[in-house]
Write an enzyme that holds these catalytic residues in place. Sequence first.
Site, PDB file in Angstrom:
ATOM      1  N   ASN A   9      -4.320  -1.678   7.197  1.00 21.10           N
ATOM      2  CA  ASN A   9      -3.895  -0.764   6.132  1.00 21.10           C
ATOM      3  C   ASN A   9      -4.892   0.393   6.117  1.00 21.10           C
ATOM      4  O   ASN A   9      -6.021   0.239   5.677  1.00 21.10           O
ATOM      5  CB  ASN A   9      -3.898  -1.517   4.791  1.00 21.10           C
ATOM      6  CG  ASN A   9      -3.602  -0.609   3.614  1.00 21.10           C
ATOM      7  OD1 ASN A   9      -3.231   0.559   3.792  1.00 21.10           O
ATOM      8  ND2 ASN A   9      -3.762  -1.133   2.403  1.00 21.10           N
ATOM      9  N   LYS A  11      -4.861   3.043   4.431  1.00 21.52           N
ATOM     10  CA  LYS A  11      -5.002   3.684   3.109  1.00 21.52           C
ATOM     11  C   LYS A  11      -4.952   5.216   3.261  1.00 21.52           C
ATOM     12  O   LYS A  11      -4.245   5.716   4.135  1.00 21.52           O
ATOM     13  CB  LYS A  11      -6.272   3.192   2.407  1.00 21.52           C
ATOM     14  CG  LYS A  11      -6.308   1.647   2.371  1.00 21.52           C
ATOM     15  CD  LYS A  11      -7.341   1.069   1.469  1.00 21.52           C
ATOM     16  CE  LYS A  11      -7.286  -0.449   1.520  1.00 21.52           C
ATOM     17  NZ  LYS A  11      -8.203  -1.100   0.597  1.00 21.52           N
ATOM     18  N   HIS A  97       0.349  -3.322  -3.547  1.00 22.89           N
ATOM     19  CA  HIS A  97      -1.093  -3.363  -3.263  1.00 22.89           C
ATOM     20  C   HIS A  97      -1.867  -3.208  -4.574  1.00 22.89           C
ATOM     21  O   HIS A  97      -1.443  -2.458  -5.460  1.00 22.89           O
ATOM     22  CB  HIS A  97      -1.471  -2.254  -2.274  1.00 22.89           C
ATOM     23  CG  HIS A  97      -2.855  -2.424  -1.746  1.00 22.89           C
ATOM     24  ND1 HIS A  97      -3.976  -2.044  -2.470  1.00 22.89           N
ATOM     25  CD2 HIS A  97      -3.312  -2.977  -0.592  1.00 22.89           C
ATOM     26  CE1 HIS A  97      -5.058  -2.359  -1.764  1.00 22.89           C
ATOM     27  NE2 HIS A  97      -4.683  -2.918  -0.624  1.00 22.89           N
ATOM     28  N   GLU A  99      -4.358  -1.542  -5.316  1.00 26.97           N
ATOM     29  CA  GLU A  99      -4.702  -0.145  -5.654  1.00 26.97           C
ATOM     30  C   GLU A  99      -3.514   0.562  -6.307  1.00 26.97           C
ATOM     31  O   GLU A  99      -3.679   1.380  -7.208  1.00 26.97           O
ATOM     32  CB  GLU A  99      -5.184   0.589  -4.388  1.00 26.97           C
ATOM     33  CG  GLU A  99      -6.589   0.131  -4.013  1.00 26.97           C
ATOM     34  CD  GLU A  99      -6.904   0.158  -2.530  1.00 26.97           C
ATOM     35  OE1 GLU A  99      -6.205   0.828  -1.751  1.00 26.97           O
ATOM     36  OE2 GLU A  99      -7.874  -0.528  -2.137  1.00 26.97           O
ATOM     37  N   GLU A 169      -4.917 -10.898  -1.615  1.00 26.81           N
ATOM     38  CA  GLU A 169      -6.082 -10.011  -1.605  1.00 26.81           C
ATOM     39  C   GLU A 169      -6.781 -10.068  -2.963  1.00 26.81           C
ATOM     40  O   GLU A 169      -6.390  -9.364  -3.895  1.00 26.81           O
ATOM     41  CB  GLU A 169      -5.638  -8.565  -1.347  1.00 26.81           C
ATOM     42  CG  GLU A 169      -4.950  -8.337  -0.022  1.00 26.81           C
ATOM     43  CD  GLU A 169      -5.065  -6.889   0.456  1.00 26.81           C
ATOM     44  OE1 GLU A 169      -5.400  -6.709   1.621  1.00 26.81           O
ATOM     45  OE2 GLU A 169      -4.851  -5.954  -0.351  1.00 26.81           O
ATOM     46  N   GLY A 175     -12.929  -3.915  -0.210  1.00 29.13           N
ATOM     47  CA  GLY A 175     -13.853  -2.799  -0.005  1.00 29.13           C
ATOM     48  C   GLY A 175     -15.259  -3.049  -0.542  1.00 29.13           C
ATOM     49  O   GLY A 175     -16.067  -2.135  -0.638  1.00 29.13           O
ATOM     50  N   SER A 215     -12.301  -7.322   2.737  1.00 27.15           N
ATOM     51  CA  SER A 215     -13.511  -7.323   3.556  1.00 27.15           C
ATOM     52  C   SER A 215     -13.409  -8.207   4.809  1.00 27.15           C
ATOM     53  O   SER A 215     -14.366  -8.900   5.167  1.00 27.15           O
ATOM     54  CB  SER A 215     -14.731  -7.703   2.707  1.00 27.15           C
ATOM     55  OG  SER A 215     -14.915  -6.736   1.682  1.00 27.15           O
TER      56      SER A 215
HETATM   57  P1  13P Z   1     -10.963  -3.892   2.913  1.00 24.65           P
HETATM   58  O1  13P Z   1     -10.722  -4.623   4.217  1.00 24.65           O
HETATM   59  O2  13P Z   1     -11.532  -2.527   3.105  1.00 24.65           O
HETATM   60  O3  13P Z   1     -11.726  -4.741   1.949  1.00 24.65           O
HETATM   61  O4  13P Z   1      -9.509  -3.638   2.255  1.00 24.65           O
HETATM   62  C1  13P Z   1      -8.617  -4.682   2.127  1.00 24.65           C
HETATM   63  C2  13P Z   1      -7.301  -4.163   1.713  1.00 24.65           C
HETATM   64  O5  13P Z   1      -7.135  -3.689   0.600  1.00 24.65           O
HETATM   65  C3  13P Z   1      -6.214  -4.176   2.686  1.00 24.65           C
HETATM   66  O6  13P Z   1      -4.990  -3.882   2.108  1.00 24.65           O
END
Ligand code: 13P
Length: 251
Positions: A9, A11, A97, A99, A169, A175, A215
């Site tokens: 992803n 982003k 997601h 976010e 997740e 992150g 992560s």
């Molecule tokens: P990270 O791997 O940067 O922690 O992000 C995970 C994520 O949100 C994937 O959709």
Amino acid sequence: MRIPFIAGNWKMHKTPEESIKLAKEIDDFLKNNEDIEVDVLICPPFTSLYAVSKEIKNPKIQLGAQNMSYEEEGAFTGEISPLMLKEMNVKYVILGHSERRQLFGEKDEEINKKIKKALEHDLKPILCVGETLEERESGKEKEKVKKQITEDLKDIDKEKASSITIAYEPIWAIGTGKTASSNDANDMIKYIRSILKEIYGMDVSEKIRIQYGGSVKPHNINELMNKSDIDGALVGGASLKSKDFNEIIDF
Ligand code: 13P
């Protein structure tokens, strides 16, 4: 047997030119390592999908979007429809997601509509679920995930459900460099499969792939993938560098 499924992803990273470069580096790696038996998905930003779909013709790399409207067409400024995605050879779409839920106020009802619309157009949803740190610390993580799954999958037919992927997740692991321990991730993923079994029965629940995200890095992918119920990973930060992502694919 569920084939391992590793998705990146991206982003809000990478311009179209940068996306082509990264996609080509992954493409080259897969061409040089044909024995890798993993389904690979990349999810660049909307603005890169067309360019990447024209450049990369390798059936071993599928293309996914990071969001989608539940409308097909009309006066919806800034939205992207499933029909537009399909024409760019997009096969998967990340929905719900954390976010989108946390920063853009997406609610389960809306996510449910998006999943239904994606399935109607043969796009495969990757439904993201997961708890906050506060919910985990107060022992409410399973309750939260169950609520998300039941509401997001409400009235979705059994026939279509097996094309859905779930990504667990935990929000506190995204992150932050903090991964859920492989045991905790596996435990939650087992629990998610038990909820799917209640809704759809054994057969379908055994077909649905469940990824872990949060992560994921080259150094922890192997331990995660060795767990009984983890079918793959949804990778954020480490999917932005071909070296890291290719190492993850080759876990
Ligand atoms: P990270 O791997 O940067 O922690 O992000 C995970 C994520 O949100 C994937 O959709």
